[in-house]
Design a protein around this motif. Structure first.
Motif, PDB file in Angstrom:
ATOM      1  N   LYS A 120       1.257  -1.163   0.123  1.00 50.72           N
ATOM      2  CA  LYS A 120       0.140   0.470  -0.297  1.00 50.72           C
ATOM      3  C   LYS A 120       1.008   1.630  -0.019  1.00 50.72           C
ATOM      4  O   LYS A 120       0.335   2.115  -0.106  1.00 50.72           O
ATOM      5  CB  LYS A 120      -0.880  -0.119   1.578  1.00 50.72           C
ATOM      6  CG  LYS A 120      -1.942  -1.148   1.213  1.00 50.72           C
ATOM      7  CD  LYS A 120      -2.587  -1.035   2.566  1.00 50.72           C
ATOM      8  CE  LYS A 120      -3.658  -2.001   2.822  1.00 50.72           C
ATOM      9  NZ  LYS A 120      -3.944  -2.311   4.285  1.00 50.72           N
ATOM     10  N   TYR A 151       0.741  -3.059  -6.523  1.00 53.84           N
ATOM     11  CA  TYR A 151       0.451  -2.010  -6.065  1.00 53.84           C
ATOM     12  C   TYR A 151       0.036  -1.455  -7.362  1.00 53.84           C
ATOM     13  O   TYR A 151      -1.141  -0.258  -6.956  1.00 53.84           O
ATOM     14  CB  TYR A 151       2.068  -1.035  -5.582  1.00 53.84           C
ATOM     15  CG  TYR A 151       1.121   0.765  -5.714  1.00 53.84           C
ATOM     16  CD1 TYR A 151       0.548   1.283  -4.370  1.00 53.84           C
ATOM     17  CD2 TYR A 151       0.969   1.298  -6.798  1.00 53.84           C
ATOM     18  CE1 TYR A 151       0.810   1.989  -4.188  1.00 53.84           C
ATOM     19  CE2 TYR A 151       0.774   2.123  -6.300  1.00 53.84           C
ATOM     20  CZ  TYR A 151       1.356   3.173  -5.101  1.00 53.84           C
ATOM     21  OH  TYR A 151       0.457   4.434  -4.880  1.00 53.84           O
ATOM     22  N   LYS A 154      -3.566  -2.550  -7.562  1.00 56.23           N
ATOM     23  CA  LYS A 154      -4.874  -1.567  -6.527  1.00 56.23           C
ATOM     24  C   LYS A 154      -5.213  -0.958  -7.503  1.00 56.23           C
ATOM     25  O   LYS A 154      -6.171  -0.289  -7.220  1.00 56.23           O
ATOM     26  CB  LYS A 154      -4.186  -2.131  -5.468  1.00 56.23           C
ATOM     27  CG  LYS A 154      -4.080  -3.713  -4.649  1.00 56.23           C
ATOM     28  CD  LYS A 154      -2.996  -3.515  -3.744  1.00 56.23           C
ATOM     29  CE  LYS A 154      -3.347  -4.774  -3.060  1.00 56.23           C
ATOM     30  NZ  LYS A 154      -2.023  -5.112  -1.829  1.00 56.23           N
ATOM     31  N   GLU A 155      -4.352   0.503  -7.768  1.00 55.30           N
ATOM     32  CA  GLU A 155      -4.615   1.669  -8.583  1.00 55.30           C
ATOM     33  C   GLU A 155      -5.588   1.116  -8.930  1.00 55.30           C
ATOM     34  O   GLU A 155      -6.103   2.552  -9.401  1.00 55.30           O
ATOM     35  CB  GLU A 155      -3.153   2.580  -8.212  1.00 55.30           C
ATOM     36  CG  GLU A 155      -2.304   2.150  -7.369  1.00 55.30           C
ATOM     37  CD  GLU A 155      -3.069   3.380  -6.251  1.00 55.30           C
ATOM     38  OE1 GLU A 155      -3.581   4.669  -7.137  1.00 55.30           O
ATOM     39  OE2 GLU A 155      -2.922   3.192  -4.927  1.00 55.30           O
ATOM     40  N   LYS A 158      -8.746   0.655  -8.132  1.00 56.54           N
ATOM     41  CA  LYS A 158      -9.487   1.825  -7.460  1.00 56.54           C
ATOM     42  C   LYS A 158     -10.075   2.916  -8.643  1.00 56.54           C
ATOM     43  O   LYS A 158     -11.345   3.149  -8.073  1.00 56.54           O
ATOM     44  CB  LYS A 158      -8.685   2.660  -6.231  1.00 56.54           C
ATOM     45  CG  LYS A 158      -8.207   2.191  -5.408  1.00 56.54           C
ATOM     46  CD  LYS A 158      -7.119   2.559  -4.635  1.00 56.54           C
ATOM     47  CE  LYS A 158      -6.383   2.349  -3.852  1.00 56.54           C
ATOM     48  NZ  LYS A 158      -5.128   3.485  -2.830  1.00 56.54           N
ATOM     49  N   LEU A 174      -1.120   8.235 -10.793  1.00 50.42           N
ATOM     50  CA  LEU A 174      -0.280   6.766 -10.969  1.00 50.42           C
ATOM     51  C   LEU A 174       0.288   6.232 -12.124  1.00 50.42           C
ATOM     52  O   LEU A 174       1.310   6.878 -12.034  1.00 50.42           O
ATOM     53  CB  LEU A 174      -2.006   5.731 -11.454  1.00 50.42           C
ATOM     54  CG  LEU A 174      -1.370   4.486 -11.642  1.00 50.42           C
ATOM     55  CD1 LEU A 174      -0.877   4.076 -10.504  1.00 50.42           C
ATOM     56  CD2 LEU A 174      -2.456   3.312 -12.267  1.00 50.42           C
TER      57      LEU A 174
END
Length: 203
Positions: A120, A151, A154-155, A158, A174
């Protein structure tokens, strides 16, 4: 006492102090430099630090030459700004609170929390990349690749949940992080949903 990445002395002969800091320190007389003496009467000292950061390690070692009851909690690649890294991991409140409540934190549980949440933290990932570039350890590169990929995924997830996949604004943050993480990645194409790069090493 609960501290993160402490500077324990102003004397560069005792611990590693950056030239930038020394320039500032040299402008003023050192009135007191006796942290280790003042800590001798303290019952409990907990230190959270990055044991891959040579400067922070030197300051902890300086304390250990005077005090043998330090309770150490190491977070490799957490950087000198360890509170920021812990905040990004979502752990700073719980870890620091537990440190004041308990005589000794459970180090097995502590390691589990760090492992479960390190993907995270962009600070952790970027620092890991810097170490990977310099390291000769063969296992470190695939480890970094796995962490960075997790990472990024996950970004992206989102952004997709926020229905802003086609917006340049949705990927601005990002994209900036990706350029820092891997200089081969130059732009995100929101229409084609592709990360683009030029040069002889496309990712």
């Amino acid at each position: 006492v609960v501290v993160t990445a402490p500077q324990t002395t102003l004397d560069a002969r005792k611990a590693n102090i950056s030239q930038v800091w020394m320039k500032d320190i040299s402008q003023f007389p050192i009135v007191r430099d006796n942290v280790e003496d003042e800590l001798l009467s303290v019952d409990s000292i907990k230190i959270f630090y990055d044991n891959k950061n040579s400067s922070d390690v030197s300051h902890v070692e300086h304390l250990k030459t005077h005090i043998n009851w330090l309770d150490e909690y190491t977070i490799p690649y957490a950087t000198h700004n360890l509170p920021r890294t812990l905040k990004e991991m979502g752990l700073i409140t719980s870890l620091i609170s537990e440190s004041f409540k308990n005589e000794k934190n459970n180090k097995i549980e502590f390691r589990k929390k760090i492992r479960a949440n390190k993907t995270k933290s962009i600070s952790y990932i970027l620092n890991l990349r810097r170490h990977t570039e310099k390291s000769k350890n063969k296992w470190l590169h695939p480890f970094y690749k796995k962490i960075a990929t997790s990472y990024i995924e996950k970004e992206i997830s989102k952004v997709r949940k926020n229905d802003s996949i086609a917006s340049d604004d949705g990927f601005r943050d990002l994209n900036c992080k990706l350029i820092s993480m891997n200089q081969h990645v130059e732009i995100y194409d929101a229409d084609k949903l592709l990360f683009l790069s030029r040069g002889n090493d496309p990712q």
